[in-house]
Design an enzyme around this catalytic site. Structure first.
Site, PDB file in Angstrom:
ATOM      1  N   SER A 119       0.723  -1.233   0.022  1.00 49.11           N
ATOM      2  CA  SER A 119       0.201   0.014  -0.017  1.00 49.11           C
ATOM      3  C   SER A 119       0.849   1.335  -0.135  1.00 49.11           C
ATOM      4  O   SER A 119       0.335   2.136  -0.360  1.00 49.11           O
ATOM      5  CB  SER A 119      -1.007  -0.065   1.276  1.00 49.11           C
ATOM      6  OG  SER A 119      -0.162  -0.106   2.312  1.00 49.11           O
ATOM      7  N   ASP A 160      -3.285   8.200   7.941  1.00 55.48           N
ATOM      8  CA  ASP A 160      -3.952   7.354   8.581  1.00 55.48           C
ATOM      9  C   ASP A 160      -3.042   6.535   9.704  1.00 55.48           C
ATOM     10  O   ASP A 160      -2.082   6.753   9.480  1.00 55.48           O
ATOM     11  CB  ASP A 160      -5.145   6.547   7.670  1.00 55.48           C
ATOM     12  CG  ASP A 160      -4.411   5.319   7.104  1.00 55.48           C
ATOM     13  OD1 ASP A 160      -3.187   4.975   7.219  1.00 55.48           O
ATOM     14  OD2 ASP A 160      -4.932   4.957   5.983  1.00 55.48           O
ATOM     15  N   HIS A 180      -0.382   4.708   7.529  1.00 52.29           N
ATOM     16  CA  HIS A 180       0.364   5.434   6.080  1.00 52.29           C
ATOM     17  C   HIS A 180       0.814   6.649   6.372  1.00 52.29           C
ATOM     18  O   HIS A 180      -0.088   7.421   6.871  1.00 52.29           O
ATOM     19  CB  HIS A 180      -0.618   5.287   4.925  1.00 52.29           C
ATOM     20  CG  HIS A 180      -1.216   3.780   4.625  1.00 52.29           C
ATOM     21  ND1 HIS A 180      -2.247   3.264   5.241  1.00 52.29           N
ATOM     22  CD2 HIS A 180      -0.673   2.795   4.210  1.00 52.29           C
ATOM     23  CE1 HIS A 180      -2.516   2.229   4.589  1.00 52.29           C
ATOM     24  NE2 HIS A 180      -1.442   1.890   4.077  1.00 52.29           N
TER      25      HIS A 180
END
Ligand SMILES: *[C@@H]1O[C@H](CO)[C@@H](O)[C@H](O)[C@H]1NC(C)=O
Ligand SMILES: *[C@@H]1O[C@H](CO)[C@@H](O)[C@H](O)[C@H]1NC(C)=O
Ligand SMILES: *[C@@H]1O[C@H](CO)[C@@H](O)[C@H](O)[C@H]1NC(C)=O
Length: 348
Positions: free
Chosen positions: A39, A301, A304
């Site tokens: 991600s 978040d 991340h």
């Protein structure tokens, strides 16, 4: 590691697709950029996969700081590969699963979490083609992996055995790309996520998870050794290894030194440290908090970093000195590219 061999099939497939474009892939002398990973690098592939919201970021407030719409990136804005592409004078590298995209400058296969990309072996038989060979051998390959592997239990293996499995998987992918002509690789170390808000919240008293960090340190040592080994063994193999783990840990410790106000708490989420993964209200929990200025928070978040952090990391990866990126940096990998005209003209 979430890099599946199916992605390699996809890579080959893309190379062949590319050749069917009117201009082919060789209209420009620029090296293409192929991106693999999790991600940290996903530009929205998961948006096109039937997976749960846990593995998606295609909703507000993701993307709010840069793109007018959420793109599927797990950030308020751009990610490391977006900046690397910019510094290399390439356009944004499209997500492989984005419809109607243009692959002439490379493609991004990275996929958040465990989402596996679609399998495709189409085009394998055409690999001998000199043009696809040239496209692949002239490209730079970017890898981010390891982070997800150390969140789940690794029994029945010992730590060393488990790390070895992860590194072996990555080596397999690198070697397969090398065999298709790839020579230049940009690799990130695995971040020490043990104190990240999304990990701390699972711990009694919201303390750091030292076990994950221990495993990650072993990973990074093994990664360094393996890359040195590959450089000796594979002729022409060149790499840039960026120590993102130290870069993130430094920012968590002294955020203000790097232009952040907050280094521990996530901008978007809920609970202690914003560590509940509720950003956007789409993952089963509707309520969440959003900070006023995402640029001030190292973490957008709880899993991340924000866009400013990604920009700083990309700058260090691009032209950082050997304290942060070694033995080459990304800039020298791109600049060190031989002219694409190494094939006799009649083969072009
Ligand atoms: C290694 O790759 C295999 C095949 O893709 C996968 O099943 C396995 O889970 C991977 N192991 C690790 C430790 O990443
Ligand atoms: C997506 O996955 C869910 C759960 O596995 C399934 O019920 C659903 O039919 C899938 N949707 C599509 C469009 O494939
Ligand atoms: C957000 O914070 C950054 C860094 O402190 C600052 O440069 C920027 O002006 C702020 N933006 C807003 C809208 O306040």
């Amino acid at each position: 590691m979430a890099i599946a061999s199916s992605k390699l099939g996809a890579l080959v497939f893309v190379a062949v697709l590319c050749l069917s474009l009117p201009t082919g892939c060789l209209s420009s002398q620029q090296a293409a950029l192929f991106v693999f990973g999790d991600s940290l690098f996903d530009p929205g592939n998961n948006h096109h996969i039937n997976t749960t919201a846990d593995f998606q970021a295609n909703f507000w407030p993701y993307g709010q700081s840069y793109f007018s719409l959420p793109t599927g990136r797990f950030s308020d804005g751009r990610l490391i590969p977006d900046f690397i592409a910019e510094y290399a004078s390439l356009p944004l590298i499209p997500a492989y699963l984005e419809p109607n995209n243009d692959f002439t400058h490379g493609v991004n296969f990275a996929s958040g979490g465990a989402g596996a990309l679609i399998e495709s072996h189409a085009g394998l038989k055409n690999l001998g083609d000199t043009k696809s060979k040239q496209l692949l051998s002239n490209a730079v390959y970017l890898f981010s992996c390891g982070g997800n592997d150390y969140q789940s239990p690794f029994y029945p293996y010992t730590r060393e055995q488990y790390v070895d499995l992860v590194i072996r998987n990555m080596t397999k992918v690198i070697k397969a790309i090398y065999e298709k002509g790839g020579r230049e690789f940009g690799v990130l170390t695995a971040p020490l996520i043990g104190c990240w808000p999304g990990i701390r919240i699972r711990q009694p008293g919201n303390t750091c998870n030292t076990e994950i960090d221990e495993l990650t340190r072993l990973h990074n040592q093994a990664l360094a050794k393996r890359l040195e080994h590959l450089e000796k063994k594979l002729e022409g193999f060149m790499y840039a290894k960026f120590d993102i783990s130290t870069a993130i840990s430094n920012r968590m410790k002294s955020p203000s030194k790097y232009g952040f106000k907050e280094g521990e708490r996530a901008c978007c989420g809920s609970g202690p440290f914003g560590g509940i993964y509720s950003c956007g209200g789409m993952r089963g929990i509707k309520e969440f908090e959003l900070c006023e200025n995402a640029t001030e928070y190292l973490f957008f978040d709880c899993f991340h970093p924000n866009e400013l952090a990604s920009r700083q990391f990309a700058e260090m990866f691009w032209d950082g000195d050997s304290m942060v990126t070694q033995p080459y940096n990304m800039k020298s990998l791109f600049e060190g590219k031989p002219s694409t005209n190494f094939l006799p003209n009649d083969e072009l």
